[in-house]
Design an enzyme around this catalytic site. Structure first.
Site, PDB file in Angstrom:
ATOM      1  N   ASP A   1       0.595  -1.394   0.149  1.00 21.48           N
ATOM      2  CA  ASP A   1      -0.079  -0.040  -0.326  1.00 21.48           C
ATOM      3  C   ASP A   1       0.950   1.447   0.266  1.00 21.48           C
ATOM      4  OD1 ASP A   1      -2.828  -1.548  -0.390  1.00 21.48           O
ATOM      5  OD2 ASP A   1      -2.662  -1.591   2.314  1.00 21.48           O
ATOM      6  N   ILE A   2       1.724   1.078  -0.925  1.00 17.21           N
ATOM      7  CA  ILE A   2       2.698   2.209  -0.703  1.00 17.21           C
ATOM      8  C   ILE A   2       2.722   3.237  -2.303  1.00 17.21           C
ATOM      9  CG2 ILE A   2       5.247   1.822  -1.769  1.00 17.21           C
ATOM     10  CD1 ILE A   2       5.084   3.815   0.975  1.00 17.21           C
TER      11      ILE A   2
ATOM     12  N   LYS B   1       3.139   1.341  -5.370  1.00 14.51           N
ATOM     13  CA  LYS B   1       3.625   0.943  -6.887  1.00 14.51           C
ATOM     14  C   LYS B   1       3.390   1.240  -7.669  1.00 14.51           C
ATOM     15  CE  LYS B   1       4.275  -2.984  -4.971  1.00 14.51           C
ATOM     16  NZ  LYS B   1       3.732  -2.946  -3.931  1.00 14.51           N
TER      17      LYS B   1
ATOM     18  N   LYS C   1       3.189  -7.071 -14.195  1.00  8.60           N
ATOM     19  CA  LYS C   1       2.290  -7.704 -13.280  1.00  8.60           C
ATOM     20  C   LYS C   1       2.956  -8.974 -12.257  1.00  8.60           C
ATOM     21  CE  LYS C   1       0.807  -6.659  -9.131  1.00  8.60           C
ATOM     22  NZ  LYS C   1       1.423  -5.478  -7.671  1.00  8.60           N
TER      23      LYS C   1
ATOM     24  N   ASP D   1      -4.000  -4.735 -10.944  1.00  8.09           N
ATOM     25  CA  ASP D   1      -3.475  -3.841 -11.204  1.00  8.09           C
ATOM     26  C   ASP D   1      -2.963  -3.571 -12.639  1.00  8.09           C
ATOM     27  OD1 ASP D   1      -3.409  -3.163  -8.381  1.00  8.09           O
ATOM     28  OD2 ASP D   1      -1.248  -4.346  -8.827  1.00  8.09           O
TER      29      ASP D   1
ATOM     30  N   ALA E   1       4.839  -7.726  -6.009  1.00  7.59           N
ATOM     31  CA  ALA E   1       3.596  -7.633  -5.130  1.00  7.59           C
ATOM     32  C   ALA E   1       4.151  -7.284  -3.735  1.00  7.59           C
ATOM     33  CB  ALA E   1       3.286  -8.884  -5.242  1.00  7.59           C
ATOM     34  N   GLY E   2       4.560  -6.714  -3.136  1.00  2.64           N
ATOM     35  CA  GLY E   2       4.231  -5.879  -1.669  1.00  2.64           C
ATOM     36  C   GLY E   2       5.604  -5.743  -1.337  1.00  2.64           C
TER      37      GLY E   2
END
Length: 239
Positions: free
Chosen positions: A12-13, A15, A37, A57, A124-125
């Site tokens: 949740d930054i 990306k 992705k 995404d 992812a993350g």
């Protein structure tokens, strides 16, 4: 440099927003670019055919780029692995009774490289998220030798998480291509204006001293509809 890997200091930054905005800016420079992705979790199932929908995404990328879904999206080349459980990829795959084969992702990337000048591969993350029981995201990046774009923000703890991420990238002898400060959390309750301003100043100075060839970029605030009408301009020497 036909593949750039976009990661973040945490989940949740922003990306996905950063990836789409970079792609849009490159398109405006005349670059033939596509996004990909690595793996998407939390994907819904289409009730009409029981198959996994296109990765959320990827849909967001195309909306930000202001282009429709591409044939490589429809045939899942841009995201071969999609899982229903919104969890770490290794767990989501296990719950789906599947095994994520990183070679499939690599083959998809190479296929995209044959049609596009630049592939922006979003993770992812964070960097140390396991994509299989044996393979961390950073392991995969290191195997491929991709330059890394790291997305950060000004929320409390970002300096620590950013420096840890930079150290992890450096430990694998990978290029830190860019650090993108995402203003996504500027108006959030957990973000203090003084802390955010200090974070920007500290990270800019740290980057200039320790990673002088890396780009420092600021990403404009995302609009409520998930898009941005603000131009995000990249330096001409970005790629």
């Amino acid at each position: 440099m036909s593949v750039l890997f976009i990661s973040g200091i945490d989940t949740d930054i922003g990306k996905t927003y950063a990836t789409g905005m970079i792609a849009k800016a490159l398109m405006q420079q005349g670059v033939n670019v596509i996004t990909q992705k690595l793996v998407q979790t939390g994907v819904s199932i289409n009730p009409s055919n029981g198959e996994m929908n296109i990765a959320d995404d990827i849909i967001t990328h195309r909306r930000l780029m202001d282009i429709p879904l591409q044939p490589c999206d429809i045939n899942s080349t841009t995201c071969p692995y999609r899982y229903e459980k919104p969890a770490s990829p290794h767990l989501s795959a296990k719950l789906a009774n599947e095994v994520l084969d990183p070679n499939v992702v690599t083959s998809a990337t190479k296929s995209l490289q044959s049609d596009y000048d630049v592939v922006l591969l979003e993770g992812a993350g964070g960097l140390l998220v396991p994509i299989t029981e044996q393979l961390l995201t950073l392991d995969y990046i290191a195997e491929q030798g991709y330059p890394v774009i790291l997305v950060t923000s000004g929320r409390l703890g970002s300096i620590n998480h950013t420096l840890l991420s930079l150290e992890a990238i450096k430990s694998r002898d990978l290029e830190i291509h860019s650090v993108i400060y995402n203003h996504i959390h500027d108006n959030a309750a957990q973000t203090d204006e003084q802390i955010a301003a200090s974070t920007i100043e500290f990270l800019q100075n740290y980057l200039a001293e320790h990673y002088p060839t890396a780009h420092w970029l600021a990403l404009p605030v995302q609009e409520d509809d998930g898009c941005s009408n603000v131009d995000f301009i990249l330096p001409q020497n970005f790629i």
